[in-house]
Write a protein that holds these residues in place. Sequence first.
Motif, mmCIF file in Angstrom:
data_model
loop_
_atom_site.group_PDB
_atom_site.id
_atom_site.type_symbol
_atom_site.label_atom_id
_atom_site.label_comp_id
_atom_site.label_asym_id
_atom_site.label_seq_id
_atom_site.Cartn_x
_atom_site.Cartn_y
_atom_site.Cartn_z
ATOM 1 N N ALA A 1 0.804 -1.118 -0.096
ATOM 2 C CA ALA A 1 -0.053 -0.087 -0.021
ATOM 3 C C ALA A 1 0.825 1.200 -0.055
ATOM 4 O O ALA A 1 0.274 2.300 -0.230
ATOM 5 N N VAL A 2 2.121 0.992 0.327
ATOM 6 C CA VAL A 2 2.936 2.116 0.269
ATOM 7 C C VAL A 2 3.259 2.803 -1.087
ATOM 8 O O VAL A 2 3.608 1.961 -2.088
ATOM 9 N N GLU A 3 3.229 3.964 -1.242
ATOM 10 C CA GLU A 3 3.488 4.542 -2.802
ATOM 11 C C GLU A 3 5.044 4.831 -2.970
ATOM 12 O O GLU A 3 5.742 5.119 -2.136
ATOM 13 N N GLY A 4 5.477 4.840 -4.078
ATOM 14 C CA GLY A 4 6.849 5.274 -4.463
ATOM 15 C C GLY A 4 7.652 3.899 -4.826
ATOM 16 O O GLY A 4 9.037 4.221 -4.793
ATOM 17 N N LEU A 5 7.125 2.886 -5.022
ATOM 18 C CA LEU A 5 7.918 1.596 -5.197
ATOM 19 C C LEU A 5 7.901 1.299 -6.852
ATOM 20 O O LEU A 5 6.937 1.673 -7.418
ATOM 21 N N THR A 6 8.822 0.586 -7.086
ATOM 22 C CA THR A 6 8.913 0.330 -8.674
ATOM 23 C C THR A 6 7.656 -0.725 -8.994
ATOM 24 O O THR A 6 7.545 -0.882 -10.059
ATOM 25 N N GLY A 7 7.284 -1.630 -8.068
ATOM 26 C CA GLY A 7 6.293 -2.243 -8.099
ATOM 27 C C GLY A 7 6.137 -3.054 -7.033
ATOM 28 O O GLY A 7 6.718 -2.621 -5.889
ATOM 29 N N GLN A 8 5.302 -3.940 -6.839
ATOM 30 C CA GLN A 8 4.852 -4.933 -5.568
ATOM 31 C C GLN A 8 5.795 -5.515 -4.982
ATOM 32 O O GLN A 8 6.523 -6.033 -5.957
ATOM 33 N N PHE A 9 5.842 -5.588 -3.540
ATOM 34 C CA PHE A 9 6.783 -6.542 -2.874
ATOM 35 C C PHE A 9 6.494 -7.975 -3.447
ATOM 36 O O PHE A 9 5.516 -8.418 -3.598
#
Length: 487
Positions: free
Chosen positions: A451-459
């Motif tokens: 749910a955290v924004e700013g990632l290159t994709g999902q964990f």
Amino acid sequence: MFTRWGDIAYRWRRVVPVIVVAVIALLYLLVGTKLGDRMSSEGWDDPHSESTRAAQIEQDVFGRDASGDVILLVTRDNPDTDLSSEEVRTDFTRQLNAISSSHPDQVRQTLSYFDGQQAQLITDDGSAAFASVSLQGVEDEVLKNYREIEDALHSIEVPGATVEVAGATAVSGALDTGMSDDIARAEVIGLPAVALLLILVFGSVVAACMPLLVGVLSILGSMGVLSLLADITMVNTFAQSVVTLLGLGLAIDYGLFMVSRYREELAEGRDVRTAVRNTTASAGKTVVFSALMVAVALSSLLLFPQAFLKSVAYGAISAVGLAALLSVIVLPSVFALLGRNIDKWTLFHRGRTKEDTVNSWWGRVPAFAMRHAKVLTVGLVGVLLLLTVPLGGVKFGGINETFLPPDDTTRVAQNNFDENFPELRTDPVKLVIRQDDGASAVGQVYQQANAVEGLTGQFQVSQPTKDGVTVLSAGIADRDDNDRIVN
């Protein structure tokens, strides 16, 4: 004490320099030459930090994550090159397998698009693909293994495409090489430049050689001391740069004190013995107490947990201490040997006596400063405050490719890889989950983290559950956003 040592230095002037030079030479030849093999490229992190503890848990359970050690990025030079063609895949795989088979002690495994054709290892438009090389070993062994195959990796060629070498270990290797090259340049360029400057300052070739003598001896001696320390504790490679910079700089500084005072004593009409005694008692005391203050200040670095900061303290304190000791122990005896020949091969004369100095430009500058003390104080403080303005834009972070020059080939390769494969970048943020009650906790963490924004994709699960430990990983799109995302 210093006056007494001045008399001793004069009396044993033929013995003291020989003994000291012999000790420094033996220290360097016996242990100093082994410094490069004993130093470590590790020690950048706080061993008690949460991230370090998490990394240790992952390594204890799953072994070291070697997936990002070395990346071979293949980028086509023109649209006509087909990286998925059988010819290209066969040729690249043959070259990579040859390296793996000839270096089994260095290469753990390889993962290559050109071998398995996994879709995530090539861009959607087919313009770039990569292979990863996992290396054997832990900590410093990894870099040593990379050095064994570095040339072979750089020799891989693909017709119609460019092959670049990136990855965490490749970046570490480039940083290590850069520091070594910087040290070499400092020694090759710095010493002649300093020698020329000293000749301009002293006007005499012999006098100019005195600080250089102390500088060279202090560097060689400090390398021996560091080598001894590296045999019992971790010493980061950064320490060698500190030794070169401080060893040369402070030795010249202290040498200037001693030589200037000795020449001044001779110019005042003192005989050689008295000049040596007075020089040691005055300038020698200044040098020793100055070195003690510098060493005490540097010792504060020993309070930090990072091994590389401790290494800076080791190198700096040894360089400062030796520079001071050599200036006080060796130079008085050398002065006694030279006598008035300290001014031999004089190219041009400088003021020697106290009166000459006071009446020179160097004397007029402080006199002017005292006459305009208030204005100069306010002005200089203002300039110093202005110089702090750039600190507002300083960015702190861990060791990565941004420490390399912008045009460095490894940095360029790493930037290209991160741009083409942002979800597979070699410095992801990881969540190490240790649980006792099955997979429910992993699911909860997975949902909250994504749910955290700013990632290159999902964990994604990079290490499936083993002994109650699971590892999730994802890339961060913008390094400037690290703090917010990690928190």
